[in-house]
Design a protein around this motif. Sequence first.
Motif, PDB file in Angstrom:
ATOM      1  N   ILE A  25       0.847  -1.196   0.000  1.00  0.00           N
ATOM      2  CA  ILE A  25       0.000   0.000   0.000  1.00  0.00           C
ATOM      3  C   ILE A  25       0.878   1.239   0.000  1.00  0.00           C
ATOM      4  CG2 ILE A  25      -1.871  -1.191   1.204  1.00  0.00           C
ATOM      5  CD1 ILE A  25      -0.936   0.315   3.752  1.00  0.00           C
ATOM      6  N   GLU A  26       0.228   2.366  -0.302  1.00  0.00           N
ATOM      7  CA  GLU A  26       0.900   3.675  -0.312  1.00  0.00           C
ATOM      8  C   GLU A  26      -0.037   4.701   0.314  1.00  0.00           C
ATOM      9  OE1 GLU A  26       2.702   6.947  -3.486  1.00  0.00           O
ATOM     10  OE2 GLU A  26       2.028   4.972  -4.153  1.00  0.00           O
ATOM     11  N   PHE A  27       0.455   5.406   1.338  1.00  0.00           N
ATOM     12  CA  PHE A  27      -0.357   6.412   2.021  1.00  0.00           C
ATOM     13  C   PHE A  27      -0.363   7.716   1.236  1.00  0.00           C
ATOM     14  CE2 PHE A  27       0.703   3.597   5.592  1.00  0.00           C
ATOM     15  CZ  PHE A  27      -0.558   3.406   6.131  1.00  0.00           C
ATOM     16  N   ARG A  28      -1.315   8.549   1.591  1.00  0.00           N
ATOM     17  CA  ARG A  28      -1.468   9.818   0.895  1.00  0.00           C
ATOM     18  C   ARG A  28      -0.372  10.808   1.258  1.00  0.00           C
ATOM     19  NH1 ARG A  28      -4.277  14.254   2.684  1.00  0.00           N
ATOM     20  NH2 ARG A  28      -5.060  12.978   4.392  1.00  0.00           N
ATOM     21  N   THR A  29       0.134  10.739   2.465  1.00  0.00           N
ATOM     22  CA  THR A  29       1.133  11.705   2.925  1.00  0.00           C
ATOM     23  C   THR A  29       2.560  11.306   2.566  1.00  0.00           C
ATOM     24  OG1 THR A  29       1.186  10.574   5.064  1.00  0.00           O
ATOM     25  CG2 THR A  29      -0.303  12.467   4.838  1.00  0.00           C
ATOM     26  N   SER A  30       2.764  10.098   2.050  1.00  0.00           N
ATOM     27  CA  SER A  30       4.110   9.647   1.712  1.00  0.00           C
ATOM     28  C   SER A  30       4.017   8.629   0.595  1.00  0.00           C
ATOM     29  CB  SER A  30       4.809   9.032   2.930  1.00  0.00           C
ATOM     30  OG  SER A  30       6.069   8.515   2.587  1.00  0.00           O
ATOM     31  N   PHE A  31       5.011   8.642  -0.281  1.00  0.00           N
ATOM     32  CA  PHE A  31       5.035   7.697  -1.395  1.00  0.00           C
ATOM     33  C   PHE A  31       5.608   6.351  -0.973  1.00  0.00           C
ATOM     34  CE2 PHE A  31       9.460   8.548  -1.395  1.00  0.00           C
ATOM     35  CZ  PHE A  31      10.057   7.480  -2.042  1.00  0.00           C
ATOM     36  N   GLN A  48      -8.933   1.530  -2.763  1.00  0.00           N
ATOM     37  CA  GLN A  48      -8.770   2.350  -1.578  1.00  0.00           C
ATOM     38  C   GLN A  48      -9.194   1.518  -0.371  1.00  0.00           C
ATOM     39  OE1 GLN A  48      -7.495   5.445  -1.466  1.00  0.00           O
ATOM     40  NE2 GLN A  48      -7.304   5.662  -3.687  1.00  0.00           N
ATOM     41  N   VAL A  49      -8.318   1.460   0.638  1.00  0.00           N
ATOM     42  CA  VAL A  49      -8.588   0.662   1.832  1.00  0.00           C
ATOM     43  C   VAL A  49      -8.323   1.511   3.063  1.00  0.00           C
ATOM     44  CG1 VAL A  49      -8.084  -1.562   0.739  1.00  0.00           C
ATOM     45  CG2 VAL A  49      -6.229  -0.256   1.799  1.00  0.00           C
ATOM     46  N   THR A  53      -3.290   1.950  11.697  1.00  0.00           N
ATOM     47  CA  THR A  53      -1.910   2.364  11.984  1.00  0.00           C
ATOM     48  C   THR A  53      -1.752   2.631  13.472  1.00  0.00           C
ATOM     49  OG1 THR A  53      -2.391   4.705  11.602  1.00  0.00           O
ATOM     50  CG2 THR A  53      -1.757   3.390   9.687  1.00  0.00           C
ATOM     51  N   ASN A  54      -0.542   2.989  13.854  1.00  0.00           N
ATOM     52  CA  ASN A  54      -0.268   3.269  15.269  1.00  0.00           C
ATOM     53  C   ASN A  54      -0.994   4.516  15.747  1.00  0.00           C
ATOM     54  OD1 ASN A  54       1.480   1.056  15.323  1.00  0.00           O
ATOM     55  ND2 ASN A  54       3.251   2.312  14.737  1.00  0.00           N
ATOM     56  N   ARG A  55      -1.236   5.467  14.867  1.00  0.00           N
ATOM     57  CA  ARG A  55      -1.906   6.709  15.251  1.00  0.00           C
ATOM     58  C   ARG A  55      -3.410   6.653  15.040  1.00  0.00           C
ATOM     59  NH1 ARG A  55       2.531   8.956  12.063  1.00  0.00           N
ATOM     60  NH2 ARG A  55       4.200   9.596  13.482  1.00  0.00           N
ATOM     61  N   GLY A  56      -3.888   5.615  14.373  1.00  0.00           N
ATOM     62  CA  GLY A  56      -5.318   5.523  14.093  1.00  0.00           C
ATOM     63  C   GLY A  56      -5.567   5.078  12.665  1.00  0.00           C
ATOM     64  N   PRO A  57      -6.827   4.962  12.278  1.00  0.00           N
ATOM     65  CA  PRO A  57      -7.150   4.529  10.911  1.00  0.00           C
ATOM     66  C   PRO A  57      -6.790   5.601   9.886  1.00  0.00           C
ATOM     67  CG  PRO A  57      -9.141   5.114  12.104  1.00  0.00           C
ATOM     68  CD  PRO A  57      -8.027   5.164  13.103  1.00  0.00           C
ATOM     69  N   ALA A  58      -6.323   5.144   8.726  1.00  0.00           N
ATOM     70  CA  ALA A  58      -5.941   6.045   7.638  1.00  0.00           C
ATOM     71  C   ALA A  58      -6.235   5.357   6.317  1.00  0.00           C
ATOM     72  CB  ALA A  58      -4.462   6.416   7.726  1.00  0.00           C
ATOM     73  N   ILE A  59      -6.538   6.163   5.297  1.00  0.00           N
ATOM     74  CA  ILE A  59      -6.849   5.637   3.966  1.00  0.00           C
ATOM     75  C   ILE A  59      -5.556   5.517   3.166  1.00  0.00           C
ATOM     76  CG2 ILE A  59      -7.992   6.169   1.785  1.00  0.00           C
ATOM     77  CD1 ILE A  59     -10.299   7.269   3.272  1.00  0.00           C
ATOM     78  N   ALA A  60      -5.410   4.380   2.451  1.00  0.00           N
ATOM     79  CA  ALA A  60      -4.234   4.119   1.630  1.00  0.00           C
ATOM     80  C   ALA A  60      -4.679   3.486   0.325  1.00  0.00           C
ATOM     81  CB  ALA A  60      -3.250   3.216   2.363  1.00  0.00           C
ATOM     82  N   VAL A 121       0.506  18.898   7.601  1.00  0.00           N
ATOM     83  CA  VAL A 121      -0.459  18.564   8.650  1.00  0.00           C
ATOM     84  C   VAL A 121      -1.272  17.373   8.165  1.00  0.00           C
ATOM     85  CG1 VAL A 121      -2.364  19.373  10.069  1.00  0.00           C
ATOM     86  CG2 VAL A 121      -0.552  20.962   9.401  1.00  0.00           C
ATOM     87  N   GLN A 122      -1.502  16.412   9.055  1.00  0.00           N
ATOM     88  CA  GLN A 122      -2.278  15.216   8.726  1.00  0.00           C
ATOM     89  C   GLN A 122      -3.377  15.027   9.765  1.00  0.00           C
ATOM     90  OE1 GLN A 122      -0.080  11.558   8.831  1.00  0.00           O
ATOM     91  NE2 GLN A 122      -1.759  10.323   7.998  1.00  0.00           N
TER      92      GLN A 122
END
Length: 423
Positions: A25-31, A48-49, A53-60, A121-122
């Motif tokens: 997978i690839e997150f929106r804030t980093s390639f 899109q899933v 993550t450690n900080r909470g749910p995120a879309i990748a 900012v994320q």
Amino acid sequence: MTAQPDFLNNPPFRGKRNLYNVVTIEFRTSFLKRDVDARELMLHPGDQVVVDTNRGPAIAKVCSPVHRKVMPPDQMMRVLRRATDQDLQQQETNEELEKKCYAFAISRIRDRDLDMKLVRVQVMQDGSRVVFYFSSEGRVDFRDLVKDLAHHFRTRIEMHQIGVRDGTRMIGGIGPCGRELCCSTFLEDFAPVSIRMAKDQGLTLNPAKVSGMCGRLMCCLVYEQAVYRRMKKGLPRAGRMVETPEGLGKVIEVDVINERVSVILEDHNRRLFRAEDVRYHDPKAQVESADEESDDVVDYVWDDVLGQPDAADPQTQEPSKRSRRRRKRRSGGDSPNAPKKPSAERASNEKKSADAKPPSGDKPQGERRRKPRADGPKPSADGAPAVVESSSDADGEKKRRRRRSRRRKPKTDGSGGTPPSDS
């Protein structure tokens, strides 16, 4: 009672690794791409899933099909579900909130005059926390800034300090080559870069020419360093004396790619030669060759013409004093520690000096010793009798001398300490 399978008693990899259904997978804030546990979901590239993550749910975004892979269990993130329309709508809302958080944080940083650069900012998918990424040369006291942000947005605030290269990777941009930055497209790890690489590649040592968007040395200097290092092994170095088809000269510049060298000759003219046409200048080899030629000429003159041995031949020359001494020691003759026998001339000189009488009022150097003091007082120069000291005064003087000698050279007792003085 049925026996348990062997893999239950002896788990593979000793229980430290497991076999997972993995997707990249690839997150929106980093390639940067990461492998996560897909569980039983049938995912395809481009889906899109929602990832836990450690900080909470995120879309990748999914970048590879599902495949089997052995991974450590404590390093695996898990896919929660496919992203729904509600999740995508929430993502758009979070992006608008990120812009507002960025603008407000910039204003507070300027008001408080903090030495930090806000990068990005994320906002997490569920809105449970807001993460601020910033870069700084040193440590920053941002406690008051966190209070302002938490009071304004009414949520949990996290501040993460990153390097300048990581900040440039998040932002992205176009490099001096006209392409997108390597760090924001395919470069996953930052290799150490030094100014020595720029020197080896013959680049201009101008900070504006060899620095990237982050202000550090460009990462692309590492790509060709191994090729330059391998090619320079067969080329002459700058500053060395070489022999060229036009004479002796000094290398002032090396073109590694074209395998050419720039040489300044003895007439102060610069010439460009191929590396294969020059060779190192060895003055010792010239001296040896000249000596060999001179030896041949001398042998011809003495042996063939005059029929006499060569006077310059080291084998016919008379050995020196040092060589004679070495030969005596090796042959077991006079040892270096053996007493030397006096020569005849030296013995005669000593006999004459012993028979000669010293002049009046003068004594030989060996006899200039202080005579023992005679008993009794000596008269003074005017003939007056000298004062005789009593026995008690003499005893007191002896005691004082003995005390002074003890103070100068203290004696140690058996325990290693110095005994107390008589006084």
